[in-house]
Write a protein that holds these residues in place. Sequence first.
Motif, PDB file in Angstrom:
ATOM      1  N   SER A 106       0.832  -1.196   0.000  1.00  0.00           N
ATOM      2  CA  SER A 106       0.000   0.000   0.000  1.00  0.00           C
ATOM      3  C   SER A 106       0.872   1.253   0.000  1.00  0.00           C
ATOM      4  O   SER A 106       1.954   1.277   0.576  1.00  0.00           O
ATOM      5  CB  SER A 106      -0.879  -0.019   1.252  1.00  0.00           C
ATOM      6  OG  SER A 106      -1.455   1.257   1.438  1.00  0.00           O
ATOM      7  N   PRO A 107       0.392   2.311  -0.636  1.00  0.00           N
ATOM      8  CA  PRO A 107       1.042   3.616  -0.489  1.00  0.00           C
ATOM      9  C   PRO A 107       0.857   4.152   0.933  1.00  0.00           C
ATOM     10  O   PRO A 107       0.117   3.574   1.732  1.00  0.00           O
ATOM     11  CB  PRO A 107       0.292   4.499  -1.491  1.00  0.00           C
ATOM     12  CG  PRO A 107      -0.435   3.568  -2.402  1.00  0.00           C
ATOM     13  CD  PRO A 107      -0.720   2.351  -1.584  1.00  0.00           C
ATOM     14  N   ASP A 108       1.497   5.260   1.250  1.00  0.00           N
ATOM     15  CA  ASP A 108       1.310   5.949   2.532  1.00  0.00           C
ATOM     16  C   ASP A 108      -0.034   6.669   2.474  1.00  0.00           C
ATOM     17  O   ASP A 108      -0.282   7.449   1.567  1.00  0.00           O
ATOM     18  CB  ASP A 108       2.422   6.978   2.738  1.00  0.00           C
ATOM     19  CG  ASP A 108       3.791   6.346   2.677  1.00  0.00           C
ATOM     20  OD1 ASP A 108       4.132   5.596   3.598  1.00  0.00           O
ATOM     21  OD2 ASP A 108       4.517   6.575   1.682  1.00  0.00           O
ATOM     22  N   MET A 109      -0.895   6.370   3.455  1.00  0.00           N
ATOM     23  CA  MET A 109      -2.245   6.918   3.388  1.00  0.00           C
ATOM     24  C   MET A 109      -2.556   7.857   4.557  1.00  0.00           C
ATOM     25  O   MET A 109      -2.065   7.684   5.664  1.00  0.00           O
ATOM     26  CB  MET A 109      -3.257   5.786   3.380  1.00  0.00           C
ATOM     27  CG  MET A 109      -3.227   4.991   2.086  1.00  0.00           C
ATOM     28  SD  MET A 109      -3.590   6.023   0.619  1.00  0.00           S
ATOM     29  CE  MET A 109      -3.716   4.741  -0.629  1.00  0.00           C
ATOM     30  N   ALA A 110      -3.424   8.828   4.284  1.00  0.00           N
ATOM     31  CA  ALA A 110      -3.776   9.830   5.287  1.00  0.00           C
ATOM     32  C   ALA A 110      -4.423   9.186   6.513  1.00  0.00           C
ATOM     33  O   ALA A 110      -5.109   8.170   6.402  1.00  0.00           O
ATOM     34  CB  ALA A 110      -4.735  10.851   4.684  1.00  0.00           C
ATOM     35  N   THR A 111      -4.190   9.783   7.666  1.00  0.00           N
ATOM     36  CA  THR A 111      -4.784   9.342   8.924  1.00  0.00           C
ATOM     37  C   THR A 111      -6.308   9.224   8.769  1.00  0.00           C
ATOM     38  O   THR A 111      -6.957  10.146   8.269  1.00  0.00           O
ATOM     39  CB  THR A 111      -4.434  10.359  10.025  1.00  0.00           C
ATOM     40  OG1 THR A 111      -3.009  10.496  10.061  1.00  0.00           O
ATOM     41  CG2 THR A 111      -4.922   9.913  11.384  1.00  0.00           C
ATOM     42  N   CYS A 112      -6.861   8.094   9.195  1.00  0.00           N
ATOM     43  CA  CYS A 112      -8.290   7.834   8.978  1.00  0.00           C
ATOM     44  C   CYS A 112      -9.133   8.586  10.027  1.00  0.00           C
ATOM     45  O   CYS A 112      -8.615   9.044  11.044  1.00  0.00           O
ATOM     46  CB  CYS A 112      -8.563   6.339   9.040  1.00  0.00           C
ATOM     47  SG  CYS A 112      -8.495   5.664  10.708  1.00  0.00           S
ATOM     48  N   PRO A 113     -10.445   8.707   9.797  1.00  0.00           N
ATOM     49  CA  PRO A 113     -11.306   9.441  10.741  1.00  0.00           C
ATOM     50  C   PRO A 113     -11.285   8.848  12.157  1.00  0.00           C
ATOM     51  O   PRO A 113     -11.322   9.591  13.137  1.00  0.00           O
ATOM     52  CB  PRO A 113     -12.701   9.313  10.117  1.00  0.00           C
ATOM     53  CG  PRO A 113     -12.453   9.073   8.667  1.00  0.00           C
ATOM     54  CD  PRO A 113     -11.162   8.313   8.586  1.00  0.00           C
ATOM     55  N   ASP A 114     -11.204   7.511  12.277  1.00  0.00           N
ATOM     56  CA  ASP A 114     -11.179   6.890  13.613  1.00  0.00           C
ATOM     57  C   ASP A 114      -9.931   7.327  14.382  1.00  0.00           C
ATOM     58  O   ASP A 114     -10.000   7.694  15.561  1.00  0.00           O
ATOM     59  CB  ASP A 114     -11.186   5.359  13.498  1.00  0.00           C
ATOM     60  CG  ASP A 114     -12.537   4.837  13.025  1.00  0.00           C
ATOM     61  OD1 ASP A 114     -13.542   5.560  13.209  1.00  0.00           O
ATOM     62  OD2 ASP A 114     -12.574   3.728  12.466  1.00  0.00           O
ATOM     63  N   CYS A 115      -8.780   7.279  13.697  1.00  0.00           N
ATOM     64  CA  CYS A 115      -7.540   7.671  14.370  1.00  0.00           C
ATOM     65  C   CYS A 115      -7.541   9.168  14.678  1.00  0.00           C
ATOM     66  O   CYS A 115      -7.032   9.604  15.711  1.00  0.00           O
ATOM     67  CB  CYS A 115      -6.330   7.306  13.511  1.00  0.00           C
ATOM     68  SG  CYS A 115      -5.991   5.534  13.491  1.00  0.00           S
ATOM     69  N   ARG A 116      -8.141   9.948  13.779  1.00  0.00           N
ATOM     70  CA  ARG A 116      -8.215  11.394  14.001  1.00  0.00           C
ATOM     71  C   ARG A 116      -9.018  11.695  15.261  1.00  0.00           C
ATOM     72  O   ARG A 116      -8.664  12.557  16.064  1.00  0.00           O
ATOM     73  CB  ARG A 116      -8.898  12.063  12.810  1.00  0.00           C
ATOM     74  CG  ARG A 116      -8.016  13.054  12.110  1.00  0.00           C
ATOM     75  CD  ARG A 116      -8.202  13.014  10.628  1.00  0.00           C
ATOM     76  NE  ARG A 116      -9.530  13.334  10.171  1.00  0.00           N
ATOM     77  CZ  ARG A 116     -10.031  12.896   9.011  1.00  0.00           C
ATOM     78  NH1 ARG A 116      -9.305  12.140   8.229  1.00  0.00           N
ATOM     79  NH2 ARG A 116     -11.243  13.231   8.648  1.00  0.00           N
ATOM     80  N   ARG A 117     -10.117  10.948  15.428  1.00  0.00           N
ATOM     81  CA  ARG A 117     -10.977  11.144  16.603  1.00  0.00           C
ATOM     82  C   ARG A 117     -10.171  10.838  17.874  1.00  0.00           C
ATOM     83  O   ARG A 117     -10.191  11.612  18.826  1.00  0.00           O
ATOM     84  CB  ARG A 117     -12.200  10.215  16.498  1.00  0.00           C
ATOM     85  CG  ARG A 117     -13.454  10.763  17.122  1.00  0.00           C
ATOM     86  CD  ARG A 117     -14.666   9.902  16.767  1.00  0.00           C
ATOM     87  NE  ARG A 117     -14.937   9.863  15.333  1.00  0.00           N
ATOM     88  CZ  ARG A 117     -14.970   8.745  14.583  1.00  0.00           C
ATOM     89  NH1 ARG A 117     -14.734   7.564  15.130  1.00  0.00           N
ATOM     90  NH2 ARG A 117     -15.225   8.811  13.297  1.00  0.00           N
ATOM     91  N   GLU A 118      -9.449   9.718  17.850  1.00  0.00           N
ATOM     92  CA  GLU A 118      -8.655   9.354  19.031  1.00  0.00           C
ATOM     93  C   GLU A 118      -7.556  10.383  19.295  1.00  0.00           C
ATOM     94  O   GLU A 118      -7.275  10.725  20.445  1.00  0.00           O
ATOM     95  CB  GLU A 118      -8.025   7.966  18.841  1.00  0.00           C
ATOM     96  CG  GLU A 118      -9.039   6.833  18.861  1.00  0.00           C
ATOM     97  CD  GLU A 118      -8.404   5.460  18.645  1.00  0.00           C
ATOM     98  OE1 GLU A 118      -9.152   4.486  18.564  1.00  0.00           O
ATOM     99  OE2 GLU A 118      -7.152   5.374  18.553  1.00  0.00           O
ATOM    100  N   LEU A 119      -6.951  10.862  18.226  1.00  0.00           N
ATOM    101  CA  LEU A 119      -5.868  11.850  18.348  1.00  0.00           C
ATOM    102  C   LEU A 119      -6.331  13.096  19.102  1.00  0.00           C
ATOM    103  O   LEU A 119      -5.583  13.708  19.854  1.00  0.00           O
ATOM    104  CB  LEU A 119      -5.388  12.238  16.940  1.00  0.00           C
ATOM    105  CG  LEU A 119      -4.278  13.291  16.812  1.00  0.00           C
ATOM    106  CD1 LEU A 119      -2.956  12.721  17.322  1.00  0.00           C
ATOM    107  CD2 LEU A 119      -4.118  13.729  15.354  1.00  0.00           C
ATOM    108  N   MET A 120      -7.597  13.466  18.903  1.00  0.00           N
ATOM    109  CA  MET A 120      -8.133  14.690  19.484  1.00  0.00           C
ATOM    110  C   MET A 120      -8.916  14.451  20.782  1.00  0.00           C
ATOM    111  O   MET A 120      -9.387  15.410  21.395  1.00  0.00           O
ATOM    112  CB  MET A 120      -9.053  15.387  18.473  1.00  0.00           C
ATOM    113  CG  MET A 120      -8.336  15.834  17.215  1.00  0.00           C
ATOM    114  SD  MET A 120      -6.928  16.912  17.615  1.00  0.00           S
ATOM    115  CE  MET A 120      -6.299  17.271  15.988  1.00  0.00           C
TER     116      MET A 120
END
Length: 760
Positions: A106-120
């Motif tokens: 796989s290519p390098d992919m943008a942070t997904c919505p689930d991970c974004r939610r946890e990040l914040m």
Amino acid sequence: MEDRNVQRQHVLVTGIVQGVGFRPFVYHTAEKLGLFGWVRNDAGGVQIEVEGPPDSVAEFIRRLRTEAPPLSRVDEITLSSCPVQGSETFQIRHSDNLAARTALLSPDMATCPDCRRELMASNDRRFGYPFINCTNCGPRYSIIKDIPYDRPYTTMAEFVMCPDCRQEFDHPGDRRFHAQPNACAVCGPRYQLLDRQGRIIPGSDADVFAAARRLIADGAVIAIKGIGGFHLACDAYNGQAVQKLRERKTREDKPFAVLCGSVDAVRKHCVMKASEQEVLTSKERPIVLLAKGPDYSLAQSIAPGNPFVGVMLPYAPPHWLLLKPEDIWVMTSGNTSDEPIAYEDQDALERLAGIADAFLVHNRVIHRPVDDSVVRLFRDEIYPLRRSRGYVPAPVSLAVSYPPVLACGGELKNAFCLTRGRQAFMSSHIGDLENMSTYQTYTDTIEHFQRLFAVRPEIAAYDLHPDYLATRYAQSLSIEKIGVQHHHAHIASVLAEHGINRQVIGVALDGTGFGTDGHLWGGEFMLADCRDFTRVGHCRYLPLPGGAKAIKEPWRLAATMLYHLYGREFLTWDIPFVHSLPPEWELVVQASAKGINSPLSSSAGRLFDLAAALTGIRGSIHYEGQAAVELELAALRSADPGKILPYDIQTADMLLLDFAPVFAAMAFGLRRKAAPELLAASFQRTMAAAVADMVRRIALQSGLREVALSGGVFQNGTLLAELFTILEKSNFTVYIHRQVPPNDGGLALGQAVIAGERSR
Ligand code: ZN
Ligand code: ZN
Ligand code: FE
């Protein structure tokens, strides 16, 4: 215990289905539907046996496509029935060794919505952790050192997972099951903020991102290590900071891209269509060229004189930690003008020391550098200008299978291509192969690709230009070598993307490429398929006085043209071009008249250069294609759409498109004080009309109704749109690039299929 209401199916799924959470997805889907059996990775893709009521099995197979994980790409699903075994569990089985050797990475992919939610989320254990990822997102290509794609073979190997991370990694029900870069603040990599000497900035450790944000707010330039390399960042509202970055980077006019904190921030400054927003927010997250809106108020020096600006949205966790939703930062590649992007800490500290005031670095190694991708949208679909992060190394699918080919690419904007069966792996953007460090990146990446895809090329395809470093590299290999004409490669590249291998009318409008007659080609009309081509027309040859100097100083072309048309009479004209002629003009013109150091070229790009110089828009350039770009921008500023000027098409042994009458008409306009913008618009309209005229004549002779457009000149969106529309109205089917760039960044794909076809 034969039950007529139970069936068992063997399922083979191919595509990007390994290392992207496909097996847990299969496991969960089977569990939800109450089905039994097993799943495992193997050489061909993902193998599944699934058993249960026929309706549920059918639903299961449907969901393999419709609900596949975000990073996966299902190419084919092959079914065969097998005897019912009465299974009572669904298992994830271990993969065989061969699996890794043919898996698609796989290519390098943008942070997904689930991970974004946890990040914040302040109550999450990864709150504010800048390396958060899961099976659906995060770095891949840039951290993989070798296959199989398992943690020990990535640059995450040195970080030992803590018990919490380990549990997630091992549990099939977890969304981080087998997420190879899994990490947290306890066990994973971390960021530090350093000064120019590489010392930790005192007090920054508590919150490096807040500290970096403060520096940016104070007008600093910061080098930020990200996914594929270093960026140089500053506040996009701060004209002084942007100017400082421009001066330090010795980048005089080339536009900078910006990173916007949110879609709303983009909308504030740019016109954004729904299709553009979709690409901006896609998991690939490329830089998208957008039209500046009426309320655009970023620093003028970001994209001076340009109605477009390159925009991207946050794609890696630190971006959300650095930028507030309303923030906009310049984010440009971490390099000085023409060098490759910096991706190693020590190298960055040395090379960027004169540019950045501080360095935001982390201790996860970037194994392969990968620049941001750049696209524009044409008719609501992606038209790539640079194919890198997010897209590489996903293959372009070919119509047929060839022996493994290494296509070495061109000189500028180099990217190479390695094929395996029906897959063509285009490399990331390597850059201009003019200095040793770029060449080093080139050879390293070629070796890396051979390892990643477990393929040894049997054929090397190379450009006919003897001086290209890529050509010399091909010559140094002890395998079969096939030379490919530059513009045939451009056209074959479009055909390969569309899976076409029949003869079409190929139009390659380009800077320069080596021709089979020893001249420099670049305004080429051909009948071409993926194997052979016949040149049936071209732009008339013009001398390039001083060779490469004529490319850097387009005034040489214009002076030669005026002298050719009017002799010394033009010197008496009261036009800016004449007033700005440097004293050496006469030597230049004399040399070209005698044929001294004045190679002949049919390049369409040079016609744009000549027009830009003649109208006083740009007489000498700082970066490749600048004169042509500024001509397009000038035309866009013209309220008057311009008119079609007289051109000439001569019929000799082939059709010759002669623009001398166009330049005569433009000179006449200049003497009558016509606006350069209007003349630029007229020039472009004339180019579109003349090319369409050539195509119609070739269609009459050949009976062909399909046209393929390629070459660097087709980065010009105005010309592309105008020509496309004319050809469409004349009932031609027009093929353009959708997966690789029309410039030399897409050249290797065409080289690969031509070599493949010729080897059959
Ligand atoms: Zn994620
Ligand atoms: Zn951990
Ligand atoms: Fe080219």
